[in-house]
Motif scaffolding. Structure first.
Motif, PDB file in Angstrom:
ATOM      1  N   ASP A   5       0.832  -1.211   0.000  1.00 59.89           N
ATOM      2  CA  ASP A   5       0.000   0.000   0.000  1.00 59.89           C
ATOM      3  C   ASP A   5       0.863   1.256   0.000  1.00 59.89           C
ATOM      4  N   LYS A   6       1.930   1.239   0.786  1.00 58.77           N
ATOM      5  CA  LYS A   6       2.827   2.396   0.861  1.00 58.77           C
ATOM      6  C   LYS A   6       3.527   2.633  -0.474  1.00 58.77           C
ATOM      7  N   ILE A   7       3.871   1.557  -1.168  1.00 51.97           N
ATOM      8  CA  ILE A   7       4.554   1.693  -2.450  1.00 51.97           C
ATOM      9  C   ILE A   7       3.625   2.310  -3.484  1.00 51.97           C
ATOM     10  N   VAL A   8       2.359   1.904  -3.491  1.00 53.66           N
ATOM     11  CA  VAL A   8       1.384   2.492  -4.410  1.00 53.66           C
ATOM     12  C   VAL A   8       1.332   4.005  -4.210  1.00 53.66           C
ATOM     13  N   THR A   9       1.253   4.426  -2.954  1.00 53.95           N
ATOM     14  CA  THR A   9       1.205   5.856  -2.648  1.00 53.95           C
ATOM     15  C   THR A   9       2.455   6.566  -3.157  1.00 53.95           C
ATOM     16  N   SER A  10       3.610   5.954  -2.934  1.00 51.18           N
ATOM     17  CA  SER A  10       4.874   6.547  -3.355  1.00 51.18           C
ATOM     18  C   SER A  10       4.968   6.663  -4.875  1.00 51.18           C
ATOM     19  N   VAL A  11       4.539   5.629  -5.584  1.00 52.06           N
ATOM     20  CA  VAL A  11       4.582   5.639  -7.049  1.00 52.06           C
ATOM     21  C   VAL A  11       3.687   6.737  -7.609  1.00 52.06           C
ATOM     22  N   TYR A  12       2.498   6.881  -7.056  1.00 51.38           N
ATOM     23  CA  TYR A  12       1.579   7.897  -7.572  1.00 51.38           C
ATOM     24  C   TYR A  12       2.047   9.312  -7.252  1.00 51.38           C
ATOM     25  N   GLU A  13       2.790   9.467  -6.176  1.00 52.07           N
ATOM     26  CA  GLU A  13       3.374  10.784  -5.892  1.00 52.07           C
ATOM     27  C   GLU A  13       4.390  11.152  -6.966  1.00 52.07           C
ATOM     28  N   VAL A  14       5.201  10.181  -7.369  1.00 52.99           N
ATOM     29  CA  VAL A  14       6.197  10.408  -8.417  1.00 52.99           C
ATOM     30  C   VAL A  14       5.529  10.768  -9.738  1.00 52.99           C
ATOM     31  N   PHE A  67       5.557 -17.160  -5.280  1.00 53.72           N
ATOM     32  CA  PHE A  67       5.469 -16.074  -4.309  1.00 53.72           C
ATOM     33  C   PHE A  67       5.525 -14.711  -5.004  1.00 53.72           C
ATOM     34  N   HIS A  68       6.441 -14.556  -5.928  1.00 55.86           N
ATOM     35  CA  HIS A  68       6.582 -13.284  -6.623  1.00 55.86           C
ATOM     36  C   HIS A  68       5.383 -12.993  -7.525  1.00 55.86           C
ATOM     37  N   ARG A  69       4.844 -14.011  -8.156  1.00 59.30           N
ATOM     38  CA  ARG A  69       3.622 -13.796  -8.941  1.00 59.30           C
ATOM     39  C   ARG A  69       2.494 -13.299  -8.051  1.00 59.30           C
ATOM     40  N   ASN A  70       2.339 -13.932  -6.904  1.00 63.35           N
ATOM     41  CA  ASN A  70       1.280 -13.539  -5.971  1.00 63.35           C
ATOM     42  C   ASN A  70       1.448 -12.107  -5.502  1.00 63.35           C
ATOM     43  N   ARG A  71       2.690 -11.742  -5.129  1.00 66.96           N
ATOM     44  CA  ARG A  71       2.937 -10.397  -4.629  1.00 66.96           C
ATOM     45  C   ARG A  71       2.758  -9.349  -5.722  1.00 66.96           C
ATOM     46  N   ALA A  72       3.188  -9.668  -6.946  1.00 63.83           N
ATOM     47  CA  ALA A  72       3.035  -8.727  -8.051  1.00 63.83           C
ATOM     48  C   ALA A  72       1.563  -8.535  -8.403  1.00 63.83           C
ATOM     49  N   GLU A  73       0.813  -9.640  -8.428  1.00 65.09           N
ATOM     50  CA  GLU A  73      -0.625  -9.534  -8.704  1.00 65.09           C
ATOM     51  C   GLU A  73      -1.312  -8.674  -7.655  1.00 65.09           C
ATOM     52  N   THR A  74      -0.977  -8.926  -6.392  1.00 68.72           N
ATOM     53  CA  THR A  74      -1.584  -8.156  -5.302  1.00 68.72           C
ATOM     54  C   THR A  74      -1.212  -6.681  -5.410  1.00 68.72           C
ATOM     55  N   TYR A  75       0.063  -6.429  -5.682  1.00 66.70           N
ATOM     56  CA  TYR A  75       0.501  -5.042  -5.799  1.00 66.70           C
ATOM     57  C   TYR A  75      -0.230  -4.325  -6.920  1.00 66.70           C
ATOM     58  N   PHE A  76      -0.268  -4.917  -8.109  1.00 66.05           N
ATOM     59  CA  PHE A  76      -0.856  -4.224  -9.247  1.00 66.05           C
ATOM     60  C   PHE A  76      -2.375  -4.070  -9.124  1.00 66.05           C
ATOM     61  N   LEU A  77      -3.010  -4.968  -8.406  1.00 63.09           N
ATOM     62  CA  LEU A  77      -4.430  -4.777  -8.122  1.00 63.09           C
ATOM     63  C   LEU A  77      -4.636  -3.551  -7.234  1.00 63.09           C
ATOM     64  N   LYS A  78      -3.763  -3.392  -6.247  1.00 61.60           N
ATOM     65  CA  LYS A  78      -3.833  -2.212  -5.376  1.00 61.60           C
ATOM     66  C   LYS A  78      -3.560  -0.943  -6.181  1.00 61.60           C
ATOM     67  N   GLN A  79      -2.589  -1.006  -7.060  1.00 60.68           N
ATOM     68  CA  GLN A  79      -2.259   0.156  -7.885  1.00 60.68           C
ATOM     69  C   GLN A  79      -3.398   0.477  -8.841  1.00 60.68           C
ATOM     70  N   LEU A  80      -3.979  -0.570  -9.439  1.00 58.38           N
ATOM     71  CA  LEU A  80      -5.082  -0.389 -10.374  1.00 58.38           C
ATOM     72  C   LEU A  80      -6.293   0.249  -9.706  1.00 58.38           C
ATOM     73  N   ALA A  81      -6.526  -0.124  -8.446  1.00 64.33           N
ATOM     74  CA  ALA A  81      -7.687   0.392  -7.719  1.00 64.33           C
ATOM     75  C   ALA A  81      -7.625   1.900  -7.525  1.00 64.33           C
ATOM     76  N   LYS A  82      -6.408   2.471  -7.541  1.00 62.53           N
ATOM     77  CA  LYS A  82      -6.241   3.911  -7.350  1.00 62.53           C
ATOM     78  C   LYS A  82      -5.748   4.613  -8.617  1.00 62.53           C
ATOM     79  N   SER A  83      -5.854   3.927  -9.749  1.00 57.66           N
ATOM     80  CA  SER A  83      -5.284   4.451 -10.991  1.00 57.66           C
ATOM     81  C   SER A  83      -5.982   5.710 -11.505  1.00 57.66           C
ATOM     82  N   GLY A  84      -7.172   5.989 -10.982  1.00 60.48           N
ATOM     83  CA  GLY A  84      -7.874   7.205 -11.390  1.00 60.48           C
ATOM     84  C   GLY A  84      -7.110   8.461 -11.009  1.00 60.48           C
ATOM     85  N   ALA A  85      -6.129   8.314 -10.136  1.00 58.78           N
ATOM     86  CA  ALA A  85      -5.336   9.468  -9.705  1.00 58.78           C
ATOM     87  C   ALA A  85      -4.357   9.922 -10.774  1.00 58.78           C
TER      88      ALA A  85
END
Length: 306
Positions: free
Chosen positions: A164-173, A252-270
């Motif tokens: 979640d923190k990474i999503v926030t950081s990426v969108y700030e950039v 493990f990495h597939r799972n984490r990447a899928e989870t991350y990008f779903l979180k990022q996608l959910a806030k992509s309207g920003a």
């Protein structure tokens, strides 16, 4: 160039490896998994440290300094070490410079990128420039180019709360203000002028980064590598690159990447024109974060003290 024994376990479009329906059409997302080797039943700590020190000048020295110290390897390391912060606001962020250096090495060797803003150098010398991406690169493809604004983290885990923190950081950039600021830094620090690329292409890049041009035009050229070096129980328990270890890490990495990008996608309207930007999740497992940070910090302090 470093001879580190990293092996690529995954390098593919996430849409080809995921089982999550929402990501089937997400062709702007890629997953890259790098794994260090083992020797005598132990993870190669020294190889990892060597990789960091082999690539530190890419981000801790300006292009002019790197050129002037081409044949002075130890002096270059000494000057680079002087620009390290070696402190973080909290334990979570400890080792952030290791991740930044790793990403610069990865960008140079895997993506064939050219560093145009040595971020550790400018973070040390200008607090204003410290804000924004952790890495800034240009990849040249014939007469065209792409812009790479990276995020680099070194975490004890990559549990959901960290993602979640990474999503926030990426969108700030990726805010228009931050992107325009990064573009102005690229053109103002003059490292671009020292790169061995065609003069006409340099002018093309500079023109594209002019502040009066809309950021929207650049979105298809923007890539965001998101490096996550993370402490990993699977790696801590392993003694070799066995098929079983390989499968566990890939799953493990597939799972984490899928989870991350779903979180990022959910806030992509920003982010306007989100689908035009290409994202690269880069995961690197290590057995023990504290051991790596302690060894790096000790060596860096020795160099800084002369």
């Amino acid at each position: 160039m470093s001879k580190v024994k990293f092996e690529i376990f995954l390098d593919d479009s996430l849409s080809k490896v995921t089982s999550v329906a929402q990501l089937k059409i997400a062709f702007n997302k890629r997953l890259l998994s790098f794994v260090n080797d083992f020797e005598d039943g132990k993870w190669c700590y020294q190889d990892f440290q060597n990789y960091i020190w082999d690539n530190i000048t890419q981000t801790a020295l300006s292009e002019r300094e790197r050129l002037s110290l081409t044949d002075q390897g130890f002096t270059a390391l000494y000057e680079a070490a002087k620009n390290l912060r070696l402190t973080d606001k909290d334990k979570v962020g400890e080792g952030s410079e290791i991740a930044e250096i790793f990403l610069y090495g990865l960008m140079r060797q895997h993506f064939k990128a050219l560093p145009v803003v040595p971020k550790i150098f400018y973070k040390q010398n200008s607090q204003d420039n410290a804000k924004g991406a952790d890495s800034v690169h240009i990849v040249v493809d014939g007469s065209d180019f792409t812009l790479w604004f990276g995020e680099a983290k070194f975490y004890n885990s990559i549990a959901d709360a960290r993602l979640d923190k990474i999503v926030t950081s990426v969108y700030e950039v990726l805010s228009t203000e931050k992107l325009k600021k990064e573009n102005s830094i690229i053109t103002n620090v003059r490292d671009l002028d020292h790169l061995q690329i065609d003069a006409a292409l340099k002018e093309k890049i500079k023109a594209a980064l002019e502040p009066h041009h809309s950021i929207d035009r650049l979105k298809p050229k923007i890539h965001v590598p998101i490096l996550l070096i993370h402490e990993c129980k699977i790696t801590a328990a392993a003694k070799d690159l066995t098929p079983e270890y390989r499968k566990e890490i890939i799953d493990f990495h597939r799972n984490r990447a899928e989870t991350y990008f779903l979180k990022q996608l959910a806030k992509s309207g920003a982010v306007h024109k989100y689908s035009d930007i290409t994202f690269h999740a880069i995961l690197v497992p290590v057995p023990n974060k504290a051991e790596i940070v302690t060894a790096f910090t000790k060596q860096a302090k020795q160099l800084k003290s002369g």
